[in-house]
Design an enzyme around this catalytic site. Structure first.
Site, mmCIF file in Angstrom:
data_model
loop_
_atom_site.group_PDB
_atom_site.id
_atom_site.type_symbol
_atom_site.label_atom_id
_atom_site.label_comp_id
_atom_site.label_asym_id
_atom_site.label_seq_id
_atom_site.Cartn_x
_atom_site.Cartn_y
_atom_site.Cartn_z
ATOM 1 N N ALA A 40 87.328 17.675 54.381
ATOM 2 C CA ALA A 40 86.042 18.369 54.358
ATOM 3 C C ALA A 40 85.855 19.063 55.701
ATOM 4 O O ALA A 40 86.446 18.668 56.705
ATOM 5 C CB ALA A 40 84.930 17.362 54.112
ATOM 6 N N GLY A 80 89.145 14.663 52.399
ATOM 7 C CA GLY A 80 88.762 15.289 51.134
ATOM 8 C C GLY A 80 89.924 16.008 50.456
ATOM 9 O O GLY A 80 89.946 16.149 49.228
ATOM 10 N N GLU A 110 91.695 13.419 48.619
ATOM 11 C CA GLU A 110 90.820 13.017 47.504
ATOM 12 C C GLU A 110 90.819 14.073 46.400
ATOM 13 O O GLU A 110 90.799 13.736 45.211
ATOM 14 C CB GLU A 110 89.403 12.774 48.031
ATOM 15 N N GLU A 146 89.328 9.564 57.955
ATOM 16 C CA GLU A 146 87.886 9.635 58.242
ATOM 17 C C GLU A 146 87.450 8.643 59.309
ATOM 18 O O GLU A 146 86.521 8.902 60.067
ATOM 19 C CB GLU A 146 87.078 9.401 56.950
HETATM 20 N N1 CO8 Z 1 87.456 20.873 59.128
HETATM 21 C C1 CO8 Z 1 87.255 22.014 59.808
HETATM 22 N N2 CO8 Z 1 88.241 22.656 60.496
HETATM 23 C C2 CO8 Z 1 89.467 22.116 60.464
HETATM 24 C C3 CO8 Z 1 89.746 20.928 59.770
HETATM 25 C C4 CO8 Z 1 88.670 20.302 59.061
HETATM 26 N N3 CO8 Z 1 88.829 19.190 58.339
HETATM 27 N N4 CO8 Z 1 91.048 20.618 59.938
HETATM 28 C C5 CO8 Z 1 91.562 21.600 60.700
HETATM 29 N N5 CO8 Z 1 90.618 22.498 61.026
HETATM 30 C C6 CO8 Z 1 90.764 23.695 61.856
HETATM 31 C C7 CO8 Z 1 90.902 23.352 63.334
HETATM 32 O O1 CO8 Z 1 89.638 23.133 63.901
HETATM 33 C C8 CO8 Z 1 91.599 24.574 63.856
HETATM 34 O O2 CO8 Z 1 90.644 25.592 64.007
HETATM 35 P P1 CO8 Z 1 90.664 26.508 65.380
HETATM 36 O O3 CO8 Z 1 91.988 27.218 65.307
HETATM 37 O O4 CO8 Z 1 89.491 27.392 65.203
HETATM 38 O O5 CO8 Z 1 90.586 25.555 66.520
HETATM 39 C C9 CO8 Z 1 92.499 24.981 62.719
HETATM 40 O O6 CO8 Z 1 91.981 24.359 61.529
HETATM 41 C C10 CO8 Z 1 93.916 24.513 62.907
HETATM 42 O O7 CO8 Z 1 93.890 23.124 63.170
HETATM 43 P P2 CO8 Z 1 94.682 22.455 64.402
HETATM 44 O O8 CO8 Z 1 94.766 23.407 65.547
HETATM 45 O O9 CO8 Z 1 94.056 21.122 64.659
HETATM 46 O O10 CO8 Z 1 96.122 22.313 63.741
HETATM 47 P P3 CO8 Z 1 97.215 21.197 64.040
HETATM 48 O O11 CO8 Z 1 98.443 21.622 63.318
HETATM 49 O O12 CO8 Z 1 97.336 20.946 65.513
HETATM 50 O O13 CO8 Z 1 96.645 19.844 63.395
HETATM 51 C C11 CO8 Z 1 95.619 18.550 61.626
HETATM 52 C C12 CO8 Z 1 96.473 19.783 62.007
HETATM 53 C C13 CO8 Z 1 96.407 17.275 61.972
HETATM 54 C C14 CO8 Z 1 95.383 18.605 60.130
HETATM 55 C C15 CO8 Z 1 94.300 18.565 62.426
HETATM 56 O O14 CO8 Z 1 93.717 19.857 62.274
HETATM 57 C C16 CO8 Z 1 93.314 17.545 61.969
HETATM 58 O O15 CO8 Z 1 93.435 16.369 62.335
HETATM 59 N N6 CO8 Z 1 92.289 17.962 61.162
HETATM 60 C C17 CO8 Z 1 91.249 17.099 60.715
HETATM 61 C C18 CO8 Z 1 91.731 16.188 59.610
HETATM 62 C C19 CO8 Z 1 90.612 15.264 59.154
HETATM 63 O O16 CO8 Z 1 90.082 14.491 59.937
HETATM 64 N N7 CO8 Z 1 90.248 15.343 57.858
HETATM 65 C C20 CO8 Z 1 89.189 14.541 57.315
HETATM 66 C C21 CO8 Z 1 87.886 15.270 57.388
HETATM 67 S S1 CO8 Z 1 86.495 14.298 56.857
HETATM 68 C C22 CO8 Z 1 86.599 14.325 55.167
HETATM 69 O O17 CO8 Z 1 87.455 14.937 54.587
HETATM 70 C C23 CO8 Z 1 85.564 13.564 54.433
HETATM 71 C C24 CO8 Z 1 85.610 13.920 52.956
HETATM 72 C C25 CO8 Z 1 84.367 13.489 52.297
HETATM 73 C C26 CO8 Z 1 84.124 14.347 51.054
HETATM 74 C C27 CO8 Z 1 82.928 14.027 50.332
HETATM 75 C C28 CO8 Z 1 81.654 14.171 51.163
HETATM 76 C C29 CO8 Z 1 80.484 13.484 50.571
#
Ligand code: CO8
Length: 258
Positions: free
Chosen positions: A65, A109, A112, A132
């Site tokens: 998400a 998400g 999921e 998460e």
């Molecule tokens: N949300 C928003 N932006 C994101 C997300 C995300 N989940 N993941 C990546 N991005 C963005 C980064 O901020 C970055 O943007 P920018 O270039 O502007 O800085 C761009 O995508 C590229 O990401 P990275 O530079 O971090 O790329 P890497 O290759 O270094 O890393 C990863 C990739 C490992 C995937 C890393 O981006 C990461 O850890 N992302 C977050 C993963 C995460 O924590 N996901 C869980 C989110 S919470 C969730 O999903 C809850 C679901 C609940 C659903 C139902 C709600 C009721």
């Protein structure tokens, strides 16, 4: 209908949805999930479509998400807004089979969403996880419920509590993924599987999907009864007559979806 966060096309009898927020690694927000729901509703209503594939990019199916959007949420924002969950129902309740074709990250998400589909086909590059806990939240769209059903309690606890990612091979061994294929073959493999399903009798395919899902919602005796009733009802179909006649006459069946 025009879409801003997904690409939608039809390939023969298969509907294809490509998540398309590349700069955010396909992070899921309301707008994207609304569009997924709308596209699924169109495919569901289209008698020419027999199965759907949902995919992302080479780098990410979906990285979860949208954290930027959630960061400042209050409890009331999350509760009243029913944040991105309202259109997950459309994925869950779609009666036609949905294949998730996953390359790269399927996190939070994203994992999921893949698990809400019926079959997950993974590229060798796929990485699944429920990270998460690192954000001070827990999975909110089925991670703590579907993952243990798919991969066992121990592995689900491991993934949800440590936030580690699981590669495609491990995911296949654990039962989350049905096939692992080279990354450059992923979409072809998923579309071929979907096209094969779409050639079968749609009412039978829908009954199979309903019956397998029933296994997760009921006890064995109730599930077996449900399956038997569905099995009996197949004998009311022209497609059952055609399928069995084709076998006896040693020719391919031509199903009419009735
Ligand atoms: N949300 C928003 N932006 C994101 C997300 C995300 N989940 N993941 C990546 N991005 C963005 C980064 O901020 C970055 O943007 P920018 O270039 O502007 O800085 C761009 O995508 C590229 O990401 P990275 O530079 O971090 O790329 P890497 O290759 O270094 O890393 C990863 C990739 C490992 C995937 C890393 O981006 C990461 O850890 N992302 C977050 C993963 C995460 O924590 N996901 C869980 C989110 S919470 C969730 O999903 C809850 C679901 C609940 C659903 C139902 C709600 C009721």
């Amino acid at each position: 209908m025009s879409y801003e966060n997904i690409l939608v096309e039809t390939r023969g009898k298969v509907g294809l949805i490509t998540l398309n927020r590349p700069k955010q690694l396909n992070a899921l927000n309301d707008a994207l999930m609304d569009e997924v729901g709308a596209a699924l509703a169109v495919f569901e209503a289209d008698e020419g479509i027999g199965a759907v594939v949902i995919t992302g990019s080479e780098k990410a199916f979906a990285a979860g998400a949208d954290i930027g959007m959630m960061a400042k949420f209050s409890y009331m924002d999350a509760y009243k807004g029913d944040y991105i969950t309202r259109n997950w129902e459309k994925v869950k309740t779609c009666r036609k089979p949905i294949i998730a074709a996953v390359a790269g990250f399927a996190l939070g998400g994203g994992c999921e969403l893949a698990m809400t589909c019926d079959i997950i086909i993974a590229a060798e590059t796929a990485k699944f996880g429920q990270p998460e806990v690192k954000l001070g939240i827990l999975p909110g769209a089925g991670g703590t419920q579907r993952l243990p059903r798919a991969v066992s309690k121990a592995k689900a606890m491991d993934l949800c509590l440590t936030a580690r990612m699981m590669g495609a091979e491990e995911a296949e061994r654990a039962g989350l993924v049905s096939r692992v294929v080279p990354a450059d073959k992923l979409l072809d493999e998923a579309l071929t599987a979907a096209a094969q399903i779409a050639e079968y009798s749609l009412p039978v395919v829908m009954m199979i999907k309903e019956s397998v899902n029933r296994a997760f919602e009921s006890g064995l005796a109730e599930g077996l009864l449900f399956e038997r009733r569905a099995f009996h009802s197949c004998f009311a179909l022209d497609d059952q007559k055609e399928g069995m006649a084709a076998f006896v006459e040693k020719r391919p069946a031509s199903f009419k979806n009735r």
